[in-house]
Every structure is written in C-alpha cells, then in structure tokens.
Design a protein around this motif. Structure first.
Motif, PDB file in Angstrom:
ATOM      1  N   HIS A 210       0.877  -1.345   0.063  1.00 17.23           N
ATOM      2  CA  HIS A 210      -0.065  -0.030  -0.016  1.00 17.23           C
ATOM      3  C   HIS A 210       0.921   1.263   0.027  1.00 17.23           C
ATOM      4  N   PHE A 211       0.208   2.445  -0.221  1.00 17.11           N
ATOM      5  CA  PHE A 211       0.985   3.731  -0.027  1.00 17.11           C
ATOM      6  C   PHE A 211      -0.271   4.329   0.727  1.00 17.11           C
ATOM      7  N   ALA A 212       0.326   5.302   1.683  1.00 14.80           N
ATOM      8  CA  ALA A 212      -0.585   5.918   2.677  1.00 14.80           C
ATOM      9  C   ALA A 212      -0.457   7.459   2.592  1.00 14.80           C
ATOM     10  N   PHE A 213      -1.359   8.047   2.949  1.00 13.34           N
ATOM     11  CA  PHE A 213      -1.676   9.483   2.885  1.00 13.34           C
ATOM     12  C   PHE A 213      -1.849   9.982   4.323  1.00 13.34           C
ATOM     13  N   TRP A 214      -1.084  11.185   4.697  1.00 14.75           N
ATOM     14  CA  TRP A 214      -0.866  11.696   6.069  1.00 14.75           C
ATOM     15  C   TRP A 214      -2.278  12.415   6.315  1.00 14.75           C
ATOM     16  N   LEU A 215      -2.955  12.257   7.465  1.00 15.84           N
ATOM     17  CA  LEU A 215      -3.981  13.126   7.978  1.00 15.84           C
ATOM     18  C   LEU A 215      -3.633  13.679   9.147  1.00 15.84           C
ATOM     19  N   ASP A 216      -4.099  14.971   9.537  1.00 17.34           N
ATOM     20  CA  ASP A 216      -3.602  15.710  11.033  1.00 17.34           C
ATOM     21  C   ASP A 216      -4.110  14.897  12.130  1.00 17.34           C
ATOM     22  N   ASP A 217      -5.278  14.448  12.199  1.00 17.98           N
ATOM     23  CA  ASP A 217      -5.703  13.826  13.417  1.00 17.98           C
ATOM     24  C   ASP A 217      -6.665  12.945  13.067  1.00 17.98           C
ATOM     25  N   TRP A 218      -7.036  12.217  14.444  1.00 18.06           N
ATOM     26  CA  TRP A 218      -8.156  11.282  14.416  1.00 18.06           C
ATOM     27  C   TRP A 218      -9.427  11.544  13.847  1.00 18.06           C
ATOM     28  N   ASP A 219      -9.769  13.117  14.230  1.00 19.62           N
ATOM     29  CA  ASP A 219     -11.058  13.598  13.397  1.00 19.62           C
ATOM     30  C   ASP A 219     -11.179  13.389  11.996  1.00 19.62           C
ATOM     31  N   HIS A 220      -9.871  13.751  11.389  1.00 22.33           N
ATOM     32  CA  HIS A 220      -9.980  13.620   9.955  1.00 22.33           C
ATOM     33  C   HIS A 220     -10.058  11.978   9.339  1.00 22.33           C
ATOM     34  N   VAL A 221      -9.559  11.119  10.265  1.00 18.73           N
ATOM     35  CA  VAL A 221      -9.684   9.743  10.187  1.00 18.73           C
ATOM     36  C   VAL A 221     -11.116   9.398  10.126  1.00 18.73           C
ATOM     37  N   ARG A 222     -11.824   9.697  11.073  1.00 19.12           N
ATOM     38  CA  ARG A 222     -13.127   9.481  11.229  1.00 19.12           C
ATOM     39  C   ARG A 222     -13.942   9.829  10.148  1.00 19.12           C
ATOM     40  N   LYS A 223     -13.575  11.205   9.716  1.00 20.42           N
ATOM     41  CA  LYS A 223     -14.415  11.806   8.679  1.00 20.42           C
ATOM     42  C   LYS A 223     -14.163  11.212   7.374  1.00 20.42           C
TER      43      LYS A 223
END
Ligand code: M3P
Ligand code: FE
Length: 303
Positions: A210-223
């Motif tokens: 896989h390749f992965a994209f960065w998110l700034d926080d858990w809230d963005h993961v949930r969204k």
C-alpha cells in the motif's frame, strides 16, 4: 545529507479515467498534469509537482517509488554507493520524466524499482507563501489529505532488503517484527523523523502492499471513514490503531484494487531512536492493536 523523504509513488491502472475520478473526487487530490498515458496528482499541502503518478497499463502494480535526496551532490555519492553494492544504476536525464530533472533508478534486492531525485519541480501548495491561511479552503472535495506519507513493499527476504536500505541508502529502522528464529518478518524505516517512510513486510518480491496519505488527526480519520463508506469504497481494515508505529489508520482499495491507507499519529524518532521489536506471537496486536488479528486478506493481498 543523503536521502531526505518520499517524493512520489508511480502506479499502473487499466482504467486511467476511473482511477483519476477516484483519486480526485474521493481522495481529493489535485491533477497537476496529464499526458497521453498518465495523470500526475498532488495533495493540497505538497509543494512538489506530484506525489502520485497513475499510468495507463493493462495490469495494476507499481512502476517505481521515488525518494528525494537532500543535496544535489548526494545523487552522485549514492550512485557510487549503489554501484559498489553491485546495483545496476540507470541515469535518467532532465526531460525524460515529468515534473523533475535528473534522477537515478535501480532495482532494490526485492525487485521493485526505486528512484532517487533531487531536482523536483516546485509548483507550491494551495495556501501560497504570502500571508497564507493556516487551513485549506473548506470546500475541498473528498478526503483531501495534506500529503503522501509512506509506502509499504513486500520482500521474500526482508533481512536482505533491510541490510540494503540500511547500509547503502542510510535508512534507520524504527521497528521490526521477528519470527521465532530471529529472522525479520517486517521492518519499518525512516529518514524524515517519522515512524516510517518505507516499510518492508514478508511477501512476494516486486509487490506493493500500500501507499499511505497523512492526515493531521483522528477527527480527519473518522471523517475519511464516512467519506469512504458514503462513496461505496471497499474498506480493508479500520478505522483502528497500529501497535507498530502507534498510528491511527484505515486501509481501503481504489477501484482497481490498489490498497490505500490514511494514517495519523505515531511519534517523532530522533536518529538515535532505540529500535522497537515485536515477536511474531504478538504481531496481531502490532498490526491492529484493538482487533489483535493477523488478517489474512491484509497480509496476502498485494499488487
Ligand atoms: C503499516 C503502517 C503489514 C503492516 C503494515 C503497517 C503489512 O502499514 O503504516 O505501520 O504487515
Ligand atoms: Fe502503512
């Protein structure tokens, strides 16, 4: 000096239009350039021309992955180190690849093509450099990750690949998984003071996991999970947390079956970071801390 950070991942797709629609509308990347057979994409906070190349081809899989070196001279230094290690190094001249100048390309011990480049075309992020807003426009489509974070490739002999990344390219290992005989089943390595820029896990040579994209926080993961589910994207694992890297994560598949990840959290290792070891019997917790499972589709499916 030496390798600085991940620059771009180049993958193939049998349906360039469908893939482009997914990566722009669901992932929310920007198209920076189109050619006859390829689309170049970037995240909103990236300065370089692209971090993902989609190239039209009959089969999915990875063409190559590319890291940036810190100084222009590093390219020649690393070329010598690679040649001394027995690598067949190909010089790529300016103009051969879109969005970048001279580079070197070579095969790593597990068979994937790697590239090192210094001269990347800087097109800038969406915020600009004069009195910039601290956040992107609120109406960006899709997940809209700020940047690409890492990739994970497979190797039949993880130990051999690790030795190459460590001794020839100067990568530092943050974490490893060992089997009962002390052989490496997986290694996580960095050059950018993150838990990993590249990881290698046991599997077929040449494969991309896989390749992965960065998110700034858990809230963005949930969204992101909501956006993926809303768009009918097949989620592989998560949202959950890795034991290895401590990161929060979701794995999912693009429409042609290439695995993507969104990732946040983790730690900021110094160059003298004491390495972490996981034993094979605890690999379930290492992979998915809450579920504690060694998921078979997750380990066996790659492109
Ligand atoms: C990650 C990560 C495997 C482990 C994957 C871990 C494929 O993707 O970001 O830490 O075993
Ligand atoms: Fe990952």
């Amino acid at each position: 000096m030496g390798v600085l950070r991940l620059a771009h991942v180049d993958v193939r797709t049998p349906d360039l239009e469908l893939s482009t629609a997914y990566y722009t509308e669901v992932l929310g990347l920007h198209v920076s350039e189109r050619t006859d057979d390829a689309v170049y994409l970037k995240c909103w906070d990236e300065e370089d021309h692209h971090s993902l190349r989609l190239r039209s081809d009959t089969r999915i899989g990875m063409d190559k992955f590319s890291f940036r070196v810190e100084r222009e001279d590093d390219l020649a230094d690393l070329e010598i180190r690679l040649a001394n290690a027995g690598c067949d190094v190909r010089r790529v001249s300016k103009g051969e690849e879109v969005g970048q100048g001279e580079s070197i390309q070579f095969e790593i011990p597990s068979g994937q093509t790697m590239e090192l480049v210094w001269d990347l075309e800087k097109v800038g992020n969406v915020l600009g450099k004069l009195n910039p807003s601290p956040v992107p426009p609120p109406d960006l489509p899709g997940i809209a990750p700020p940047r690409m974070d890492h990739l994970l490739i497979n190797a039949e002999e993880v130990g051999e690949s690790y030795a190459f990344f460590k001794h020839v390219l100067g990568f530092r290992m943050t974490e490893q998984v060992l089997d009962g005989n002390g052989h490496q089943l997986g290694v996580w390595m960095e050059r950018s003071h993150s838990p990993h820029d590249v990881a290698i896990v046991n599997g077929p040579n040449g494969a991309l996991h896989h390749f992965a994209f960065w998110l700034d926080d858990w809230d963005h993961v949930r969204k992101s999970a909501d956006i993926l589910a809303y768009n009918g994207v097949q989620i592989d694992q998560g949202p959950t947390r890795h034991g290895v890297t401590r990161g929060n994560t979701i794995y999912f598949f693009d429409p042609l079956g290439t695995r993507n990840e969104v990732f946040t959290g983790g730690y900021s290792p110094d160059p003298d970071f004491p390495q972490i070891t996981w034993t094979e019997d605890q690999f379930g917790r290492g992979l998915f801390y809450y579920e504690n499972v060694v998921a078979q589709r997750f380990l066996r499916f790659h492109t």
